[in-house]
Design a protein around this motif. Structure first.
Motif, PDB file in Angstrom:
ATOM      1  N   LEU B  23      -7.513 -18.088 -14.449  1.00 19.21           N
ATOM      2  CA  LEU B  23      -7.000 -17.442 -15.592  1.00 19.21           C
ATOM      3  C   LEU B  23      -7.741 -16.114 -15.437  1.00 19.21           C
ATOM      4  N   SER B  24      -7.004 -15.017 -15.783  1.00 20.71           N
ATOM      5  CA  SER B  24      -7.608 -13.871 -15.817  1.00 20.71           C
ATOM      6  C   SER B  24      -7.292 -12.917 -16.909  1.00 20.71           C
ATOM      7  N   ASN B  25      -8.248 -12.754 -17.937  1.00 24.60           N
ATOM      8  CA  ASN B  25      -8.137 -11.857 -19.128  1.00 24.60           C
ATOM      9  C   ASN B  25      -6.938 -12.115 -20.039  1.00 24.60           C
ATOM     10  N   ILE B  26      -6.831 -13.320 -20.547  1.00 26.62           N
ATOM     11  CA  ILE B  26      -5.362 -13.486 -21.032  1.00 26.62           C
ATOM     12  C   ILE B  26      -5.337 -13.273 -22.650  1.00 26.62           C
ATOM     13  N   ASP B  27      -4.658 -12.577 -23.047  1.00 30.59           N
ATOM     14  CA  ASP B  27      -4.417 -12.582 -24.480  1.00 30.59           C
ATOM     15  C   ASP B  27      -2.985 -12.959 -25.061  1.00 30.59           C
ATOM     16  N   LEU B  28      -3.232 -13.959 -26.077  1.00 28.54           N
ATOM     17  CA  LEU B  28      -1.925 -14.398 -26.394  1.00 28.54           C
ATOM     18  C   LEU B  28      -2.075 -14.999 -27.773  1.00 28.54           C
ATOM     19  N   ALA B  29      -0.986 -14.668 -28.506  1.00 30.84           N
ATOM     20  CA  ALA B  29      -1.055 -15.222 -29.887  1.00 30.84           C
ATOM     21  C   ALA B  29       0.220 -16.299 -30.193  1.00 30.84           C
ATOM     22  N   ILE B  36       8.024 -22.321 -27.364  1.00 37.14           N
ATOM     23  CA  ILE B  36       7.623 -21.680 -26.222  1.00 37.14           C
ATOM     24  C   ILE B  36       7.820 -22.374 -24.892  1.00 37.14           C
ATOM     25  N   GLY B  37       8.384 -21.624 -24.132  1.00 37.22           N
ATOM     26  CA  GLY B  37       8.757 -22.063 -22.590  1.00 37.22           C
ATOM     27  C   GLY B  37       7.589 -21.452 -21.757  1.00 37.22           C
ATOM     28  N   ILE B  38       6.758 -22.168 -20.902  1.00 38.64           N
ATOM     29  CA  ILE B  38       5.851 -21.618 -19.945  1.00 38.64           C
ATOM     30  C   ILE B  38       6.417 -21.793 -18.550  1.00 38.64           C
ATOM     31  N   ILE B  39       6.787 -20.744 -17.831  1.00 41.84           N
ATOM     32  CA  ILE B  39       7.208 -20.913 -16.520  1.00 41.84           C
ATOM     33  C   ILE B  39       6.168 -20.234 -15.454  1.00 41.84           C
ATOM     34  N   GLY B  40       6.146 -20.708 -14.200  1.00 38.84           N
ATOM     35  CA  GLY B  40       5.483 -20.102 -13.312  1.00 38.84           C
ATOM     36  C   GLY B  40       5.294 -20.865 -11.835  1.00 38.84           C
ATOM     37  N   HIS B  41       4.907 -20.550 -10.767  1.00 36.80           N
ATOM     38  CA  HIS B  41       5.234 -21.423  -9.533  1.00 36.80           C
ATOM     39  C   HIS B  41       3.986 -22.343  -9.875  1.00 36.80           C
ATOM     40  N   ARG B 209      17.751 -23.010 -22.471  1.00 35.93           N
ATOM     41  CA  ARG B 209      18.337 -23.725 -23.637  1.00 35.93           C
ATOM     42  C   ARG B 209      17.504 -23.987 -24.756  1.00 35.93           C
ATOM     43  N   TYR B 210      16.330 -24.255 -24.797  1.00 36.35           N
ATOM     44  CA  TYR B 210      15.750 -24.570 -25.726  1.00 36.35           C
ATOM     45  C   TYR B 210      14.640 -23.631 -26.375  1.00 36.35           C
ATOM     46  N   ALA B 211      13.852 -22.746 -25.575  1.00 33.87           N
ATOM     47  CA  ALA B 211      12.937 -21.943 -25.953  1.00 33.87           C
ATOM     48  C   ALA B 211      13.408 -20.781 -26.623  1.00 33.87           C
ATOM     49  N   ASP B 212      12.586 -20.122 -27.766  1.00 32.80           N
ATOM     50  CA  ASP B 212      12.938 -18.912 -28.230  1.00 32.80           C
ATOM     51  C   ASP B 212      11.975 -17.774 -27.658  1.00 32.80           C
ATOM     52  N   ARG B 213      10.802 -18.042 -26.992  1.00 33.96           N
ATOM     53  CA  ARG B 213       9.894 -17.341 -26.382  1.00 33.96           C
ATOM     54  C   ARG B 213       9.680 -17.751 -24.888  1.00 33.96           C
ATOM     55  N   LEU B 214       9.537 -17.085 -24.185  1.00 31.93           N
ATOM     56  CA  LEU B 214       9.088 -17.288 -22.614  1.00 31.93           C
ATOM     57  C   LEU B 214       7.913 -16.652 -22.291  1.00 31.93           C
ATOM     58  N   ILE B 215       6.954 -17.490 -21.757  1.00 32.99           N
ATOM     59  CA  ILE B 215       5.867 -16.660 -21.046  1.00 32.99           C
ATOM     60  C   ILE B 215       5.804 -17.263 -19.709  1.00 32.99           C
ATOM     61  N   VAL B 216       5.645 -15.947 -18.936  1.00 35.17           N
ATOM     62  CA  VAL B 216       5.624 -16.124 -17.525  1.00 35.17           C
ATOM     63  C   VAL B 216       4.241 -16.240 -17.214  1.00 35.17           C
ATOM     64  N   VAL B 217       3.864 -17.005 -16.116  1.00 33.07           N
ATOM     65  CA  VAL B 217       2.468 -17.125 -15.531  1.00 33.07           C
ATOM     66  C   VAL B 217       2.398 -16.816 -14.298  1.00 33.07           C
ATOM     67  N   ARG B 221      -2.238 -14.611 -14.733  1.00 33.82           N
ATOM     68  CA  ARG B 221      -1.917 -13.384 -15.617  1.00 33.82           C
ATOM     69  C   ARG B 221      -0.647 -13.690 -16.192  1.00 33.82           C
ATOM     70  N   ILE B 222      -0.292 -12.914 -17.307  1.00 37.20           N
ATOM     71  CA  ILE B 222       1.069 -12.931 -18.018  1.00 37.20           C
ATOM     72  C   ILE B 222       1.860 -11.780 -17.640  1.00 37.20           C
ATOM     73  N   PRO B 223       2.758 -11.759 -16.682  1.00 37.91           N
ATOM     74  CA  PRO B 223       3.572 -10.667 -16.415  1.00 37.91           C
ATOM     75  C   PRO B 223       4.606 -10.400 -17.282  1.00 37.91           C
ATOM     76  N   TYR B 224       5.180 -11.323 -17.919  1.00 43.06           N
ATOM     77  CA  TYR B 224       6.291 -11.187 -18.865  1.00 43.06           C
ATOM     78  C   TYR B 224       6.311 -12.330 -19.929  1.00 43.06           C
ATOM     79  N   ASP B 225       6.763 -11.679 -21.186  1.00 43.92           N
ATOM     80  CA  ASP B 225       6.644 -12.514 -22.326  1.00 43.92           C
ATOM     81  C   ASP B 225       7.677 -12.157 -23.241  1.00 43.92           C
ATOM     82  N   GLY B 226       8.632 -12.775 -23.663  1.00 41.61           N
ATOM     83  CA  GLY B 226       9.817 -12.248 -24.445  1.00 41.61           C
ATOM     84  C   GLY B 226      10.956 -13.549 -24.508  1.00 41.61           C
TER      85      GLY B 226
END
Ligand SMILES: Nc1ncnc2c1ncn2[C@@H]1O[C@H](COP(=O)(O)OP(=O)(O)OP(=O)(O)O)[C@@H](O)[C@H]1O
Ligand SMILES: Nc1ncnc2c1ncn2[C@@H]1O[C@H](COP(=O)(O)OP(=O)(O)O)[C@@H](O)[C@H]1O
Ligand SMILES: [Mg+2]
Ligand SMILES: [Mg+2]
Lengths: 280, 287
Positions: B23-29, B36-41, B209-217, B221-226
């Motif tokens: 993990l590198s310098n993650i800011d998240l609230a 929240i859905g979290i996706i990433g390879h 279908r379920y999440a109202d916010r998606l965080i991409v890892v 790092r987190i390139p997309y969050d919305g």
């Protein structure tokens, strides 16, 4: 007789009661008869606990029938002497990419099986080269497996199976733990092996989309085979599938919904292309 | 704010030759009540990230706050935190250990100080919630099918009544009905009890279908969050990092390319159906 054939196959797991004596039986496979043609791409669907893994384990003699008979390439799996011959003919790939790789270097892992059955060294290396290039992993041959992604690990596991020159590869949810790209890569890899090398593929999956390219689909429920046919035949029966706790691919579901709303499109649409074609 | 990560970095094997910056310098609230859905390879850092939420991992750098308090502060009760922030592990079946299913699920609540009867009542409730058949309550967890084990493991965390429920790929290996049942149940807990849900998943369809916010890892790092619609609009970039859009989104793009004026940001079957019906009605065709 096909490459895998079962007649009236039954299997019971034994359960021991608390006092360690009372024996209870769980019938996991109940009267299964099937005949799989060499070179076919077969998919097996079924809810959790329906008996898929138990059936798969009969295909390489990890389990032997309680009743009935299973043949792999005409060898009866209940004969102990033939067990290694059967495992060479039918290789297994499991769900978890992290616990089926033994070697500390990719190429070593792939060579492990052939070495174990006494294949000469030169031949081992040529098999390793060939298998790794078939799954698109040749350039990772010197890597440590724990530096690979899940999808790459699964492809190494598949290479390990192909290096045994099997007739048949049985895969028990090989994509369940993979990201979308990993899933696509593994699926493409097995389709290529099936098409180019004529290896019979048995794919167990809970992803309905992965079944679309299969020649034949079996659906299991409480140890029985309750439906079988081509993907199109199977996925036309939306309500029946849902009764067995299954589903249809999203494309099929969307087409089904549109048809219910009165849009004039054919039943049993399976792919994006078919749906787009039907709509515009 | 319920959960906050401030400039969090994590390095495995710090100071050895095997250093991995996960993990590198993650800011998240994260606000209370979000889904929240979290996706990433695989290997992107998802599991490392979520283990920071309940103090299973201590950041190499940066701070983690729960309800405003630094969870690595000297007097902070991290044991209590772990029953408020429940985590269902990636391969939860590896954590099953009791002799029978009911005892296994009752273990958590019993550990929280509930009586045997209360703990069992909680366990039964949780097992019903995950759709686990009662006839197997007395069975050993080791004699279950893969999907049955998964349900038991999820029930074990639910039985502790957490405020935040984190699930690391909870539906891998579940049959389609089971997947829907568990996600519907999670969504019900979210709606009824206002539990914050953090769902790590490889199924783009499920998070859409379920999440109202998606965080991409990606790469720690987190390139997309919305919202899912916003994030999946970047499907071409997502494909380059091992991800994809939901199947539905691809169909919508195909249709739009063929001239049918549909909403290309639709991510679920319902959205797609509505948009296609409207587009077809507008064209006055095929009706
Ligand atoms: N080792 C075992 N001992 C006793 N019973 C078992 C054992 N393994 C499986 N069973 C039981 O046998 C039945 C079939 O299980 P199996 O693992 O074949 O299902 P499956 O279709 O592969 O399910 P899943 O989709 O969850 O992997 C289930 O009722 C299960 O509880
Ligand atoms: N126990 C560990 N030791 C060393 N490196 C690890 C360990 N666990 C994970 N990593 C590495 O950290 C990175 C992120 O991994 P992880 O959080 O498990 O990703 P994900 O959950 O997204 O698949 C990867 O490079 C992985 O190889
Ligand atoms: Mg199974
Ligand atoms: Mg993970």
């Amino acid at each position: 007789m096909g490459i895998i054939k079962a007649v009236k196959l039954c299997f019971d797991y034994m359960k021991y009661g608390e006092d360690d004596s009372k024996i209870e039986k769980v019938r996991a496979i109940d009267d299964v008869t099937l005949d799989i043609k060499k070179g076919d791409f077969i998919a097996i669907l079924g809810h959790n606990g329906s008996g898929k893994s138990t059936l798969a384990k009969h295909m390489n003699a990890l389990l032997v029938p309680t009743e009935g008979t299973m043949w792999v390439d005409e060898i009866d799996t209940s004969g102990e002497e033939e067990i290694w011959k059967i495992r060479q003919k039918a290789g297994m790939v499991f769900q978890n990419p992290d616990n089926q790789i033994i070697g500390t270097v990719v190429e070593e892992d792939v060579g492990f099986g052939p070495e174990n059955i006494g294949v000469p060294t030169d031949e081992i290396w040529s098999r390793v080269d060939d298998s790794l290039s078939r799954v698109g992993m040749l350039k990772h041959r010197k890597k440590s497996p724990n530096r690979l992604s899940g999808g790459q690990k699964q492809r190494v596991a598949i290479a390990g199976v192909i290096a045994m020159r099997p007739e048949c590869i049985v895969m028990d949810e090989p994509t369940a733990m993979l990201d979308p790209t990993g899933r696509k890569d593994v699926l493409r890899t097995v389709h290529e092996l099936n098409e180019k090398l004529g290896i019979t593929v048995i794919l167990i999956t809970h992803y309905m989309e992965e079944v679309i390219g299969a020649d034949h689909v079996f659906v299991m429920d409480s140890g029985h085979i309750v439906m079988q046919g081509t993907p199109r035949e199977i996925f036309t029966e939306v309500d029946k599938l849902k009764k067995y706790r299954l589903d249809v691919p999203q494309v099929t579901e969307l087409a089904y919904e549109l048809r219910k709303s009165g849009i004039d499109i054919p039943a049993g649409i399976l792919t994006r292309e078919e749906l787009v074609e039907a709509l515009v | 704010m319920q959960l906050e990560l401030k400039n969090v970095s994590y390095t495995y094997g710090k100071g050895t030759v095997f250093e991995v910056n996960a993990l590198s310098n993650i800011d998240l609230a994260i606000e209370e009540g979000q889904f929240i859905g979290i996706i990433g390879h695989t290997g992107s850092g998802k599991s490392t990230l979520i283990q920071h939420f309940n103090a299973l991992m201590e950041p190499t750098e940066g701070k983690v706050l729960f309800e405003g308090e630094d969870i690595w502060g000297e007097k902070y009760d991290r044991r209590a935190l772990r029953s408020k922030v429940g985590l269902v592990f990636q391969y939860p079946e590896h954590q099953l250990f009791e002799t029978d299913v009911l005892t296994d699920v009752a273990f958590g609540p019993k550990n929280q100080g509930l009586s045997k009867e209360e703990a069992e009542a909680r366990a039964r409730e949780a097992l019903v919630q995950v759709g686990f058949p009662e006839k197997f309550y007395g069975h050993s967890p080791f004699e279950l099918s893969g999907g049955q084990k998964r349900r038991v493991a999820i029930a074990g965390v639910l039985a502790m009544n957490p405020k935040v429920l984190i699930l690391d790929e909870p539906t891998a290996g579940l049959d389609p009905k089971g997947r829907d049942e568990i996600l519907d149940q999670i969504s019900y807990l979210h709606d009824q009890r206002g539990i914050t849900i953090i769902l790590v998943s490889h199924s783009m369809e499920d998070v859409a279908r379920y999440a109202d916010r998606l965080i991409v890892v990606n790469d720690g790092r987190i390139p997309y969050d919305g919202t899912p619609r916003e994030v999946f609009a970047h499907y071409k970039e997502l494909e380059k990092i091992g991800l994809a859009a939901p199947q539905i989104t691809y169909i919508m793009h195909d249709l739009a390319a063929k001239g049918l004026p549909v909403d290309v940001q639709a991510t679920t079957i319902e959205e797609a159906k509505k948009s296609i019906l409207e587009a077809l009605a507008g064209k006055g065709a095929k009706r």
